[in-house]
Scaffold this active site. Structure first.
Site, PDB file in Angstrom:
ATOM      1  N   ILE A  74      12.932 -32.241 -12.339  1.00  0.00           N
ATOM      2  CA  ILE A  74      12.032 -33.289 -11.877  1.00  0.00           C
ATOM      3  C   ILE A  74      12.621 -33.889 -10.603  1.00  0.00           C
ATOM      4  CG2 ILE A  74      10.962 -33.833 -14.090  1.00  0.00           C
ATOM      5  CD1 ILE A  74      12.949 -36.021 -14.548  1.00  0.00           C
ATOM      6  N   ASP A  75      11.781 -34.540  -9.808  1.00  0.00           N
ATOM      7  CA  ASP A  75      12.209 -35.048  -8.507  1.00  0.00           C
ATOM      8  C   ASP A  75      13.278 -36.132  -8.643  1.00  0.00           C
ATOM      9  OD1 ASP A  75      10.310 -33.395  -7.357  1.00  0.00           O
ATOM     10  OD2 ASP A  75       8.776 -34.964  -7.295  1.00  0.00           O
ATOM     11  N   LYS A  76      13.988 -36.341  -7.557  1.00  0.00           N
ATOM     12  CA  LYS A  76      15.058 -37.343  -7.515  1.00  0.00           C
ATOM     13  C   LYS A  76      14.593 -38.708  -8.010  1.00  0.00           C
ATOM     14  CE  LYS A  76      17.769 -39.935  -4.115  1.00  0.00           C
ATOM     15  NZ  LYS A  76      18.018 -40.151  -2.663  1.00  0.00           N
TER      16      LYS A  76
END
Length: 304
Positions: free
Chosen positions: A138-140
């Site tokens: 998942i994104d930062k």
């Protein structure tokens, strides 16, 4: 070196080779591919060509990718919020601001650095030294439940579940605007943005199929609180799909307004809340819920 073989089709006749490669090989930057063209690592029908070469139907393209020397990724004692752990896998509640695996500019402080310390290096090796144990990401600035594999057996089994879209993934998000319908589905291929290589976009030509279902949980004056259920797991999928229907995520300056009305908010308001899958060994269905993070709860309180 790694060799990648491609073949042009009728729809790509007359397209420049550099543009074609940028669309087909999304994992590599345009400047990297231009260098391979200049260095003679790209051939068409066995012959080296220039970046201005125009494709013909059924051209056979070969690209040689030089081996990269991968940096040493070291274990780091970083606290982890663990929702579940056994000998095969872990489910982590990832905090906001943490990068999942090392990449250019991020070789320390990542989830992988923390996992190497916590698991004493006992992680699946299928994805190499930069992404040990990582079966999805998942994104930062997205928070929530993330699956990590300790063994290759678990990795192969769960990667197949991901491919077959049998893993349950439900997200919570706050989006701009008031969504009128109670629920809906956004369906459209997602691929690299044609001009901005750091972004993804609805890309019918070079994208991969993507489906996002959403349901309204609560409406506010200028925002809507929703749950999203993924059928597929493309990069930035929820962010791109919701932006495409005029409801970008609150805080998402990449796919939404550049200026955020909440100055202390860092990145998109997106939380991977529910993760469910069949255990790779016991075959029991497991489902985990990552609690809504504090920053998200505070935003909801303000909006209410």
């Amino acid at each position: 070196m790694k060799k990648i073989c491609l073949q042009a089709d009728a729809s790509q006749m007359g397209e420049r080779i550099d543009k074609y490669l940028a669309g087909e090989l999304c994992d590599y930057s345009r400047s990297f591919l231009q260098k391979q063209l200049k260095d003679g690592n790209v051939t068409v029908n066995g012959k080296s060509i220039k970046s201005s070469y125009l494709l013909c139907e059924e051209d056979e393209i070969s690209v040689l990718i030089p081996d990269n020397k991968e940096p040493d990724i070291l274990p780091e004692e970083i606290p982890l919020s663990i929702l579940y752990e056994d000998e095969q896998l872990l489910v982590i509640d990832k905090p906001k601001g943490m990068v999942v695996h090392p990449s250019a500019g991020h070789y320390t402080g990542t989830l992988v650095n923390a996992l190497l310390y916590h698991c004493r290096g006992n992680l699946s090796g299928i994805n190499g030294v930069l992404r040990p144990g990582i079966v999805h990401r998942i994104d930062k600035d997205t928070t929530g439940a993330l699956l990590v594999c300790k063994t290759d057996l678990a990795h192969k089994d769960l990667a197949l579940q991901l491919k077959e879209h049998t893993i349950t993934r439900r997200y919570r998000a706050i989006v701009h605007g008031c969504i009128k319908e109670e629920e809906g589905t956004v369906e459209g291929p997602i691929g690299r943005h044609p001009t901005d290589r750091k972004k993804m976009a609805m890309n019918p030509k070079n994208g991969k199929p993507a489906v996002t279902h959403y349901q309204v949980l609560q409406r506010f004056q200028n925002y809507t609180y929703i749950e999203c259920r993924l059928e597929t797991g493309r990069t930035h999928q929820i962010r791109v799909h919701m932006s495409s229907i005029g409801h970008p995520l609150l805080g998402d300056s990449v796919y939404g307004p550049k200026k955020c009305p909440f100055p202390n908010l860092e990145g998109q308001t997106l939380h991977a809340m529910i993760l469910g899958f069949l255990h790779p060994v016991t075959k029991e269905y497991l489902e985990f819920t990552a609690p809504i993070p504090e920053y998200f709860q505070k935003l909801l309180t303000i909006l209410r």
